[in-house]
Motif scaffolding. Structure first.
Motif, short mmCIF file in Angstrom:
data_model
loop_
_atom_site.label_atom_id
_atom_site.label_comp_id
_atom_site.label_asym_id
_atom_site.label_seq_id
_atom_site.Cartn_x
_atom_site.Cartn_y
_atom_site.Cartn_z
N PHE A 156 -7.95 -49.01 -34.08
CA PHE A 156 -8.25 -48.70 -32.72
C PHE A 156 -7.74 -47.66 -32.19
CE2 PHE A 156 -9.95 -53.24 -31.47
CZ PHE A 156 -9.49 -53.76 -32.70
N GLY A 157 -8.43 -47.24 -31.21
CA GLY A 157 -8.09 -46.09 -30.53
C GLY A 157 -7.13 -46.47 -29.43
N GLN A 197 -11.41 -55.48 -23.01
CA GLN A 197 -10.41 -56.52 -23.10
C GLN A 197 -9.97 -56.68 -21.39
OE1 GLN A 197 -6.52 -55.40 -24.56
NE2 GLN A 197 -6.06 -57.57 -25.10
N LEU A 222 -10.08 -59.96 -26.95
CA LEU A 222 -10.84 -58.93 -27.23
C LEU A 222 -12.52 -59.26 -27.22
CD1 LEU A 222 -8.85 -56.98 -30.05
CD2 LEU A 222 -9.19 -56.25 -27.64
N TYR A 263 -15.08 -52.36 -27.92
CA TYR A 263 -14.49 -53.80 -27.29
C TYR A 263 -14.20 -53.51 -25.81
CZ TYR A 263 -13.89 -55.40 -32.27
OH TYR A 263 -14.04 -55.96 -33.36
N PHE A 320 -10.20 -53.14 -20.12
CA PHE A 320 -9.69 -51.91 -20.96
C PHE A 320 -10.36 -51.58 -22.22
CE2 PHE A 320 -6.35 -49.33 -22.84
CZ PHE A 320 -5.91 -49.83 -23.87
N ARG A 349 -8.57 -47.15 -19.67
CA ARG A 349 -8.42 -48.32 -18.55
C ARG A 349 -9.17 -48.01 -17.46
NH1 ARG A 349 -4.66 -51.82 -20.16
NH2 ARG A 349 -3.08 -51.12 -21.51
N LEU A 380 -11.87 -50.42 -25.75
CA LEU A 380 -11.02 -50.10 -26.92
C LEU A 380 -12.26 -49.82 -27.92
CD1 LEU A 380 -8.33 -52.77 -27.06
CD2 LEU A 380 -7.89 -50.44 -27.04
#
Lengths: 112, 108
Positions: free
Chosen positions: A103-104, A38, A44, A36, A88, A108, A90
């Motif tokens: 989620f991990g 973000q 997301l 994903y 970001f 960033r 994910l």
């Protein structure tokens, strides 16, 4: 117990440079894996998901690609980063037989 | 295609006040999930709703799934500063789409 790792935690890259983000899951086998993105203060966006080795489904056409060379490894790549790739990133996994996404810690990415 | 809309985008409350976020889908959902993301953190699974009209509670959090399975809500009673974060709805798990999230801030 199962854990998910992502690295690097933060990354600053110039426009036009390549990208490789890695996600690995421990303590499980044959998970479904997801990437994903973000944007700052946003929701997301699903980029890719994989149900098995070498099986990748793309949700959004863009300059990113994903690969799953091993059962518990998921890689997000780009040949040339754009400013709009900042965000970001994910990685998430879903255990076989479950529907919950874990989620991990995320990466960033800032593209300058 | 399927969309999951979430409102409000932001909510600022005084500590002790209640908070509600709403999730609406353009299509019927077989199931819906809720996640919480603390500032600077990653989303963490809260709950999954499957049945029409289902209501589930987790301490001060109450989750509802609409009778038509096209909407859902998360209600927090007497908010605390630890409730700060962004709350996302998502669903269905077969074709997961996340709402844009509701960012909750709590003034002590």
């Amino acid at each position: 117990s199962q854990t998910i790792h992502q690295w690097p935690a933060t990354l600053v890259q110039p426009v036009g440079s390549p990208l490789s983000l890695e996600c690995t899951v421990e303590g499980t086998s044959n998970p479904n894996l997801y990437w994903y993105r973000q944007a700052a203060g946003r929701g997301l966006q699903l980029l890719f998901y994989s149900v098995g080795i070498g099986q990748i489904s793309s949700e959004v056409p863009q300059n990113l690609s994903a690969s799953r060379p091993q059962d518990r490894q998921f890689i997000l790549s780009s040949k040339k980063l754009l400013l709009s790739d900042s965000g970001f990133y994910l990685c998430a996994w879903v255990p076989s037989g479950s529907h919950t996404q874990y989620f991990g810690p995320g990466t960033r990415l800032t593209v300058l | 295609g399927q969309q999951v809309m979430q409102i409000p985008q932001y909510q600022h409350v005084q500590e002790g006040e209640d908070f509600t976020t709403y999730c609406n889908s353009s299509t019927t959902l077989s199931n819906i999930q809720w996640y919480k993301q603390r500032p600077g953190g990653h989303p963490v699974f809260l709950i999954q709703l499957v049945k029409s009209g289902e209501v589930k509670k987790q301490k001060r959090l109450t989750f509802q799934f609409g009778e038509a399975k096209k909407n859902s809500s998360l209600h927090i009673t007497a908010t605390q500063t630890t409730d700060v974060g962004t709350y996302f709805c998502a669903g269905p798990w077969e074709n997961m789409r996340f709402g844009a999230g509701t960012r909750l801030t709590v003034k002590p």
